[in-house]
Design a protein around this motif. Structure first.
Motif, short mmCIF file in Angstrom:
data_model
loop_
_atom_site.label_atom_id
_atom_site.label_comp_id
_atom_site.label_asym_id
_atom_site.label_seq_id
_atom_site.Cartn_x
_atom_site.Cartn_y
_atom_site.Cartn_z
N HIS A 319 51.40 -63.04 8.30
CA HIS A 319 52.56 -62.77 8.67
C HIS A 319 53.26 -63.52 9.70
O HIS A 319 54.59 -64.15 9.40
CB HIS A 319 52.73 -61.17 9.15
N HIS A 323 56.34 -66.50 9.44
CA HIS A 323 57.38 -67.01 10.49
C HIS A 323 57.39 -68.33 10.73
O HIS A 323 58.07 -69.18 10.95
CB HIS A 323 57.41 -65.91 11.77
N GLU A 348 61.84 -62.16 8.57
CA GLU A 348 60.97 -61.08 8.27
C GLU A 348 60.51 -61.01 6.73
O GLU A 348 59.23 -60.64 6.54
CB GLU A 348 61.63 -59.87 8.75
N ALA A 351 57.81 -63.52 6.16
CA ALA A 351 56.65 -62.97 6.97
C ALA A 351 55.84 -61.92 6.14
O ALA A 351 54.83 -61.72 6.02
CB ALA A 351 56.83 -62.53 8.15
ZN ZN Z 1 57.66 -60.64 11.94
#
Ligand code: ZN
Length: 526
Positions: A319, A323, A348, A351
């Motif tokens: 994750h 990013h 987001e 990720a």
């Molecule tokens: Zn995040």
């Protein structure tokens, strides 16, 4: 506009970097000096945008309608919004900060009292997850809910104060302001939430029936007697563990960092430069969670983690590096302001897209973590567990979004009833008979992290939309060439455009459609 930007960048970029570095140091080292430096750098950065002359100049440029070149126009829009937030009366801002600190203290100091004993939030969660006695569950749930009356009036005052600030800047209320300043049209967000509601309602009702059957058996009561405290969680925001797949056992002899690094290299998106600057393992005084940060928008990208060999940290490092690659593989020829994600929820989404792989049996097989036989064995239950987790979370996010929106529209209405109306409608959990308590005020996000929760769900929807597009149009299989094609797709269509386009425009260019709930439904509703 070009001239404004040159002067702006010369002063703002150093403040931005100072602030990012100070925040990194504080989170890694946790010393009082580091936190003090962080606060100073943060104030310096935020104060920069209070400049009245600069704002007047931007306003004139905006109202002239003469800034038409796309990159300049986009920068004008983003920089204008930054300065607009800086134009709030400083006395109103400091009043707000004071109110928030007071409320924060009340949450921090509160301990649920159950039969004369004090319990922390974690202890309450433990009881709710593990006890199978209704009286014990009810006492824990009700004990925790006693924070509600302690903070409710303060929160209503804070909500009205935030609305006053929003109205001073020309918005109808704080919810509208928050969304619009982040580049979201509230009507668009509501439309997507409506779409998702209608796509998930029946399926959720069915799964909720399975959950209820499971719990009725567990607690040896009738389905009709199930109460909010029977769902293993203070808010029913996470899926109860009704499917048993123990992912941790597959990771106990693995190195999550090495796996993630190998995987991203296979996508043609190596992460060595990010890992070299990162802080990956536990140490005293360090922030216990995880985040990723772009220090200078020029290649200094880092992630802070506390990695252990388990499924949760495998998910987290995938994750956070999601990013990370979004920032690192941005287009360095773009101006500073546009070397950013299209929106916080689009990063987001990327990720989440990569994080989800940690418990995807096909990925685990591809990476050599499990063999084909094991993959086949856990495929069914893994999918069911993920589906349940997604649907439970999506219904909970509906409650949060709609409650906040309605609360800021009218903070004087019967909020206790409004909360339970939402919970009954979206989570399909009945209000305990005769209950009239500020249960909404027990969720700290309502008070202290306002009007942001919906972005978690938008991120999930977009992750599914990417998943659909990749599977049908970019990489149908799991070969090395497919992996390279997928990496190239994200780099060219999502990372390199940066913040050059409004988020929905970027999504449309990258997937052929604006953000929609239909691929989330396709993936998780059957
Ligand atoms: Zn995040």
């Amino acid at each position: 506009m070009q001239e404004f930007i040159s002067g702006y960048e010369a002063k703002m970029i150093p403040l931005y970097k100072d602030y990012q570095l100070a925040s990194w140091e504080a989170n890694v080292n946790g010393t009082d000096e580091a936190w003090a430096r962080n606060e100073k750098a943060s104030v310096a950065f935020i104060s920069f945008f209070t400049d009245k002359n600069a704002f007047a100049e931007l306003k004139e440029l905006k109202e002239s309608g003469m800034v038409k070149e796309p990159l300049l126009a986009r920068q004008l829009e983003l920089i204008y919004n930054m300065y607009l937030q800086g134009q709030i009366d400083t006395s109103l801002i400091s009043q707000q900060a004071k109110m928030e600190t007071e409320i924060n203290k009340k949450y921090s100091n509160f301990r649920a009292s159950v039969n004369g004993r004090q319990f922390s939030d974690n202890e309450i969660e433990n009881i709710l997850r593990n006890s199978s006695r209704s009286d014990e569950l009810q006492a824990a749930w009700e004990g925790h809910k006693m924070i509600g009356p302690v903070v409710a009036d303060d929160i209503i005052r804070l909500v009205k104060h935030r609305n006053k600030i929003a109205q001073q800047l020309g918005f109808s209320n704080y919810h509208q302001m928050s969304l619009q300043l982040s580049g979201q049209n509230p009507d668009d967000v509501t439309r997507i939430f409506d779409e998702l509601d209608s796509l998930t309602r029946d399926n959720f009702a069915m799964l909720k029936g399975d959950i209820d059957t499971y719990f009725a058996k567990r607690y040896k009561i009738d389905v009709k007697q199930l109460q909010p405290w029977h769902y293993q969680n203070r808010y029913f925001q996470e899926a109860p563990e009704i499917y048993q797949v123990d992912f941790d056992k597959y990771y106990q002899n693995q190195d999550p960092v090495q796996l993630a690094s190998k995987y991203y290299a296979g996508l043609g998106l190596p992460v060595d430069a990010i890992l070299a600057k990162s802080d990956l393992y536990e140490k005293p005084g360090k922030n216990q969670h995880a985040f990723s940060t772009d220090i200078d928008r020029a290649g200094d990208v880092r992630t802070l983690d506390n990695i252990k060999p388990d499924a949760n940290w495998m998910n987290t490092i995938l994750h956070e590096l999601g990013h990370g690659v979004y920032s690192y593989y941005n287009d360095m020829s773009l101006p500073f302001t546009l070397r950013d994600a299209a929106h916080t929820f689009t990063t987001e989404a990327v990720a989440n897209y990569f994080g989800r792989l940690a418990t995807d049996p096909a990925w685990m097989n591809y990476m050599g973590i499990i063999d084909e036989k094991e993959m086949k064995k856990i495929e069914g239950d893994s999918f069911k567990a993920l589906r349940l987790q997604q649907l439970v979370f999506s219904r909970w996010a509906q409650v949060m979004y709609r409650f906040e929106k309605a609360m800021y529209e009218n903070p004087d209405q019967d909020l206790n009833q409004l909360w339970w109306d939402m919970v009954e409608k979206y989570q399909m959990i009945r209000k305990p008979e005769g209950r009239d308590m500020p249960d909404w005020a027990t969720k700290i996000h309502i008070a202290l992290y306002p009007c942001y929760y919906h972005n978690y769900l938008l991120g999930e929807l977009l992750a599914s939309q990417f998943n659909h597009y990749v599977k049908t149009s970019v990489a149908k299989g799991n070969t090395e060439a497919d992996m390279k094609a997928m990496g190239e797709y994200f780099k060219t269509n999502v990372f390199m455009p940066g913040a050059r386009y409004q988020w929905n425009e970027m999504i449309e260019k990258a997937t052929g459609e604006k953000l929609t709930a239909k691929y989330y439904a396709e993936q998780f509703v059957q």
